[in-house]
Write a protein that holds these residues in place. Structure first.
Motif: not given
Lengths: 467, 178
Positions: B125-140, B164-165
């Motif tokens: 994913l583009p950096p901004l989307q990737r970071e947001t997805v990681r924070l939301r779904y991986f970091a919870g 992103a989704i």
């Protein structure tokens, strides 16, 4: 997808937080019933969220060893305490005639209850040295899991065992030292100090006194009590620190003096450490500490460079940041910037040097660091808030520094927020405020002729590790 | 902050260092994910988590008590990761696992389990989307916490996640159809 669908999908993303209003929840339900595409989105979202969460759990398992790796101050203290408890255990060595069973190490991957069992089973009251070692190991294991309270309990147990298994005089000494360990493990530095003092009064000629004082000094250093730490290291050196290498204690002495603000005394101690007989590795460490001291608190770039060049010539592999420092010093511009930086530190005239740096070396890391030091923009703040703070600062600072504020704000916007349009505006403001080198740089950044936040000076970035 | 976290926080404030250790362990994953969303590799992210520990220990006074503790921890971790990348002059950020892109979709998909395919899709994913997805779904993290960490508005986070989704749905759909 129409606007309504987009809103519903964004709300579906928020739904698990439980922050949507009842009305919004009802709207989502109604919409999902009617719209097959959003229904499919909701199902996919649930599946993807679950799968990503499972992936995260897998990654989380890889994180487990981090607790053991982390350079915890408390961990250092208890490990140091462990050494002391071993010294305490030595009091009882040879007193027991019972065969000593090997002491298996607890598996560090076991769950915490097992640690508790290890403590209960392996340290029965009145047992001998192997039990002390087992208790110590259990304390270490507990600590590796981050359970410092349990580690403290283990060491308390060790103290009780030590007191119960040696003749009276030795038992008293062992109990005092193990008690000091337990106090230190629980973060009670004053308690540890008081027990060591008691030990010192009871047996001032004990060969364990020097190492014990050195240990106490480390505990005090961990608590930031640098004056006390330096005093006890001096006492330890006077009493004799064998079997500890003298070089390492002298090096620690220099460190404590430096932290206590006694810079010239610290320099002498580092020099002594580097010349101590058989100094070897510690001698090299002492020379490195000397170079850092000259560079930092003494502001003597030339002296630091001389020491580093000597080490380099002797074939010593320098730490990467110091190796880069020597490289950076080959660039006359960077050398000048660094010299201004270290003078700013030493002479307490940071504003003057910052102004100089901003005008002459706007791209240098030294400039950036000095600016951040004088006008702190807390890193933990959200980026937008930092940008706002820089803008607010710019309105109060003289033109060159105001221009610099906008330049930093532009970098934050471009690099952290990827908002090139807003960054361009910030760079343009910087360009309008300065007609010199800084202004030209800002202009190039605003036109996209320079990449934000990627200058060669920044790559050097050596100062962080030197402070 | 839930009750257990409040209690640990209270103990930390009272000088109990072990409480900080526990709080840190509790949020290690969030810090790791936050660092990984910026860092070039998982190894680097792990180093950042270490560095975060050192940075946070003893800096309780720096926390203003606004927002959640996990968001603060994740923010510090993210900033340290950004600083590292910047020091290396490595911005813009490369996507971890982006090499699968070079292999072609078939080769990349062959032999990969679905979880791995998803991970690669996230990494691509583009950096901004990737970071947001990681924070939301991986970091919870909650959306509000993600917004605090990124220093952006809640609405922006929602919109970014939505984009992103949609991308991940397309990517995963392509993989299963292919």
């Amino acid at each position: 997808m129409d606007e309504a669908c987009r809103e519903i999908r964004e709300d579906l993303i928020e739904k698990p937080d439980g922050t949507l209003s009842a009305e919004k929840e009802r709207r989502i339900e109604g919409h999902i019933e009617r719209c097959a595409e959003c229904r499919a989105f909701a199902a996919d979202l649930t599946g993807l969220a679950g799968a990503m969460s499972a992936l995260a759990r897998r990654e989380e398992k890889d994180l487990a060893p981090l607790a053991a790796r982390r350079p915890s101050l408390a961990r250092r203290l208890v490990l140091a305490a462990g050494i002391l408890v071993l010294a305490a255990a030595a009091f009882t060595a040879g007193r027991t005639t019972a065969p000593r069973p090997p002491v298996p190490e607890p598996d560090p991957t076991e769950e915490p209850p097992v640690v508790t069992q290890v403590v209960e089973i392996r340290i029965p009251a009145g047992s001998d040295t192997p039990a002390l070692l087992a208790g110590l190991q259990a304390a270490r294991t507990a600590l590796a899991r981050g359970d410092e309270a349990l580690a403290g309990e283990c060491l308390d147990q060790v103290a009780r065992v030590a007191a119960g298994s040696a003749p009276e005089k030795e038992a008293r000494g062992a109990a005092l030292l193990a008690g000091a360990s337990a106090e230190a493990a629980a973060g009670r530095t004053a308690g540890a100090r008081s027990r060591v003092q008691e030990f010192r009064s009871a047996d001032p000629a004990s060969p364990a006194l020097g190492p014990t004082l050195a240990w106490l000094a480390e505990v005090e250093a961990g608590a930031g009590e640098w004056d006390q730490s330096a005093r006890h290291l001096a006492d330890a050196l006077a009493a004799g620190v064998a079997p500890l290498p003298e070089g390492t204690v002298r090096l620690a002495f220099g460190g404590a003096l430096e932290k206590a603000g006694r810079v010239e005394k610290a320099r002498e101690a580092y020099l002594d450490a580097s010349r101590a007989p058989g100094a070897g590795r510690w001698g090299t460490e002492a020379r490195l500490a000397l170079a850092r001291l000259d560079l930092g608190r003494r502001g003597d770039l030339a002296e630091a460079e001389r020491t580093l060049r000597e080490l380099e010539a002797a074939g010593v592999a320098l730490p990467p940041e110091l190796e880069r420092l020597l490289l950076v010093l080959q660039d006359p511009g960077e050398r000048e910037a660094l010299q201004a930086y270290v003078l700013a530190q030493r002479e307490g005239a940071a504003e003057y040097y910052l102004d100089l740096l901003v005008r002459e070396h706007p791209e240098s890391e030294a400039t950036r660091r000095l600016f951040a030091k004088l006008h702190p923009i807390e890193e933990e703040r959200p980026v937008r808030a930092r940008v706002e703070r820089l803008g607010e600062l710019a309105s109060r600072l003289p033109p060159a520094l105001a221009a610099y504020s906008w330049l930093v704000a532009g970098d934050l916007l471009a690099v952290d927020l990827e908002d090139r349009a807003a960054a361009k505006i910030a760079y343009e403001k910087a360009a309008r405020l300065s007609t010199g080198r800084l202004g030209r740089l800002a202009l190039a950044l605003s036109r996209g002729e320079r990449e934000p936040g990627s200058t060669s000076a920044r790559e050097a970035c050596i100062l962080a590790s030197l402070e | 902050m839930d009750e257990a976290e409040s209690e640990l926080f209270r103990r930390w404030r009272a000088g109990d260092r072990s409480a900080f250790g526990r709080l840190f362990s509790l949020h290690a994953n969030a810090m790791y994910q936050s660092a990984l969303s910026v860092a070039g590799s998982s190894e680097e992210a792990r180093d950042v988590v270490q560095e975060t520990y050192v940075r946070l220990a003893g800096r309780l006074a720096d926390w203003r008590g606004e927002g959640s503790l996990v968001a603060w921890f994740a923010t510090v971790s993210r900033r340290l990761a950004i600083d590292r990348r910047r020091r290396k002059g490595a911005l813009p950020l490369p996507a971890e696992g982006a090499s699968s892109r070079d292999e072609g979709p078939e080769a990349a998909a062959a032999g990969l389990e679905e979880g791995e395919i998803l991970r690669r899709a996230v990494d691509a994913l583009p950096p901004l989307q990737r970071e947001t997805v990681r924070l939301r779904y991986f970091a919870g993290l909650s959306l509000a916490e993600v917004a605090a960490v990124r220093g952006t508005a809640l609405g922006t986070v929602k919109a970014t996640l939505h984009q992103a989704i949609e991308k991940l749905r397309r990517e995963m759909g392509d993989q299963s159809n292919g």
